[in-house]
Motif scaffolding. Sequence first.
Motif, PDB file in Angstrom:
ATOM      1  N   LYS B  10       0.827  -1.208   0.000  1.00  0.00           N
ATOM      2  CA  LYS B  10       0.000   0.000   0.000  1.00  0.00           C
ATOM      3  C   LYS B  10       0.860   1.257   0.000  1.00  0.00           C
ATOM      4  CE  LYS B  10      -4.375  -1.567   1.875  1.00  0.00           C
ATOM      5  NZ  LYS B  10      -5.134  -1.734   3.119  1.00  0.00           N
ATOM      6  N   TYR B  12       0.652   5.799   0.082  1.00  0.00           N
ATOM      7  CA  TYR B  12      -0.126   6.949   0.521  1.00  0.00           C
ATOM      8  C   TYR B  12      -0.364   7.867  -0.667  1.00  0.00           C
ATOM      9  CZ  TYR B  12      -1.521  10.985   3.285  1.00  0.00           C
ATOM     10  OH  TYR B  12      -2.217  12.036   3.825  1.00  0.00           O
ATOM     11  N   GLU B  14      -0.998  11.258  -1.848  1.00  0.00           N
ATOM     12  CA  GLU B  14      -0.881  12.571  -1.226  1.00  0.00           C
ATOM     13  C   GLU B  14      -1.931  13.558  -1.719  1.00  0.00           C
ATOM     14  OE1 GLU B  14       3.257  12.886  -2.706  1.00  0.00           O
ATOM     15  OE2 GLU B  14       2.736  14.961  -3.025  1.00  0.00           O
ATOM     16  N   LEU B  15      -2.657  13.205  -2.763  1.00  0.00           N
ATOM     17  CA  LEU B  15      -3.695  14.122  -3.243  1.00  0.00           C
ATOM     18  C   LEU B  15      -4.984  14.018  -2.427  1.00  0.00           C
ATOM     19  CD1 LEU B  15      -3.168  14.001  -7.098  1.00  0.00           C
ATOM     20  CD2 LEU B  15      -2.181  15.537  -5.396  1.00  0.00           C
ATOM     21  N   LEU B  19      -5.035   5.481   1.324  1.00  0.00           N
ATOM     22  CA  LEU B  19      -4.055   4.453   1.002  1.00  0.00           C
ATOM     23  C   LEU B  19      -4.522   3.720  -0.241  1.00  0.00           C
ATOM     24  CD1 LEU B  19      -3.583   3.171   4.644  1.00  0.00           C
ATOM     25  CD2 LEU B  19      -2.057   4.658   3.369  1.00  0.00           C
ATOM     26  N   LYS B 107       6.351   1.179   2.429  1.00  0.00           N
ATOM     27  CA  LYS B 107       6.698   2.573   2.146  1.00  0.00           C
ATOM     28  C   LYS B 107       6.680   3.461   3.391  1.00  0.00           C
ATOM     29  CE  LYS B 107       8.019   3.377  -2.000  1.00  0.00           C
ATOM     30  NZ  LYS B 107       9.401   3.799  -2.111  1.00  0.00           N
ATOM     31  N   PHE B 108       6.220   2.948   4.530  1.00  0.00           N
ATOM     32  CA  PHE B 108       6.010   3.796   5.701  1.00  0.00           C
ATOM     33  C   PHE B 108       7.138   3.725   6.715  1.00  0.00           C
ATOM     34  CE2 PHE B 108       1.094   3.937   5.362  1.00  0.00           C
ATOM     35  CZ  PHE B 108       1.221   4.369   4.060  1.00  0.00           C
TER      36      PHE B 108
END
Lengths: 158, 158, 158, 158
Positions: B10, B12, B14-15, B19, B107-108
């Motif tokens: 998953k 993020y 940003e728009l 997720l 990715k986190f």
Amino acid sequence: MFITGGTFDKEYNELNGNLYFKETHLFEMLHLGRSRLDLSIETLMMKDSLDFIEEDRAIIAKACNLSKSSKILITHGTDTMTITAEYLMQQCKDKTIVLTGAMVPYKFGSSDGLFNLGSALAFVQVLSPGVYIVMNGKVFEAGKVKKNTEKGEFEAII
Amino acid sequence: MFITGGTFDKEYNELNGNLYFKETHLFEMLHLGRSRLDLSIETLMMKDSLDFIEEDRAIIAKACNLSKSSKILITHGTDTMTITAEYLMQQCKDKTIVLTGAMVPYKFGSSDGLFNLGSALAFVQVLSPGVYIVMNGKVFEAGKVKKNTEKGEFEAII
Amino acid sequence: MFITGGTFDKEYNELNGNLYFKETHLFEMLHLGRSRLDLSIETLMMKDSLDFIEEDRAIIAKACNLSKSSKILITHGTDTMTITAEYLMQQCKDKTIVLTGAMVPYKFGSSDGLFNLGSALAFVQVLSPGVYIVMNGKVFEAGKVKKNTEKGEFEAII
Amino acid sequence: MFITGGTFDKEYNELNGNLYFKETHLFEMLHLGRSRLDLSIETLMMKDSLDFIEEDRAIIAKACNLSKSSKILITHGTDTMTITAEYLMQQCKDKTIVLTGAMVPYKFGSSDGLFNLGSALAFVQVLSPGVYIVMNGKVFEAGKVKKNTEKGEFEAII
């Protein structure tokens, strides 16, 4: 688990720009990996494996033999990991001993340390007694592996 | 390796702050881990495992059965991982199939994904045929494991 | 923007365990920061500022003077940043020149580089002509600042 | 500095896969940036700015007016940041107030938060009284800026 230092645990000293050892990141890494394994962790030394002397290897072998556990994971610098593995193969019988390390310090973002720790902990649980090196997702038997210093990876000796 | 989505992959957005799935991070993770394993990787779907329907599991089972490899690793959302494992246990024989995932997206930053990938790849190489779940550094047999949703970890069913 | 090297851009060489320069991370950092500033970026050198010789400073001063822009940001190693700042103060007039750097390489996860880049780009937009050092969230005038090598931070000279 | 929440401070809840607020990362970020600024930090609320009601903005304005400092930085969700800026422009006079935020949570590795924090802290030190938004390395005056929700960036209103 025995901690001996190696690239795994190197940090950047922002005052003089050198790499050095402060304390192990193993606990942080196991926390990050959400490990729920029942582990006993002891730091034997915090050294670059290029600086290992015979006495250091004797300390590791003794710790393995004195341990009540039959499954032992050792974090170790990659440069002389194969030497220590062969030494332990002579000194320690009837235990599953896995050595692992990292090419890049855990603190440096792009480290292979967490991946190697995951695979080493998995292999040590299921392999039969013997001494092994776990790097690059692979497992190698002590005495049958060398570090290819040009590629920065471990290879089986044919 | 078959990729099915899950928290592992998953990202993020940003728009809108949601997720979502873009593409798998498996290649990046294997690169980071300096894996030198000879792997064939295929993305079967990119779904949250809560959204899996029976058809999705049939696709996974079929892919396992058609694969020439006897050792298969599947990345999968943790929420219904045990259901898929039990399904595959019925549908796929004579193969070592390991399912793994992540509690936090790769990715986190603070993800367990790299650790799980390392241990799953290790276990799949050495376990005998059967279907397994690898999470929290542990291996569980299909049908004998549940996700403890309060603790966010997997436990053996006694 | 002129890039001169410094800790900012150091990387870890996994083959020999040394720190070295490969290429600048400035573009990646500006992308990460979602910068939408209209910047022209040129790499003048890739050196540890301890290795700077007089000629290097002359190259920087010349580049500043030849630049069509009146607002210039220079990334620079912290060890001799104050020396270069004083040199530029003599050599370059009528331009707003800001020097910044990092105590920890950008690639090492815990870097101050992105923070410093953000503040340096902000200060250079609004300060009147002169030569400045931006570190630790603060701005210092050239000639009125020293690096406290024990604390690893910059301080105003009283 | 006043903290109001926003993407800046969102975290991933690994138990249910949702994003939520736990506590601010501002202290960690200032530590990472090696900030040596003398700051007073207060958390006013921890909210997604889409959930802001008039009362929230009144709380922020009151805090600004009561503050002994003439230079104030506010972390804020980006979705209604321009609305709060215009509101503060009406309610707070004679202070330099800068609002900043992030497109990606700080905890998610690829955040612009540290860059924005660096530039916002720089701008607030040197700008004359007024209300400003600092994003994308740029500074905008309140009332003359909008968020381009398609591009995910802030633009001056011409």
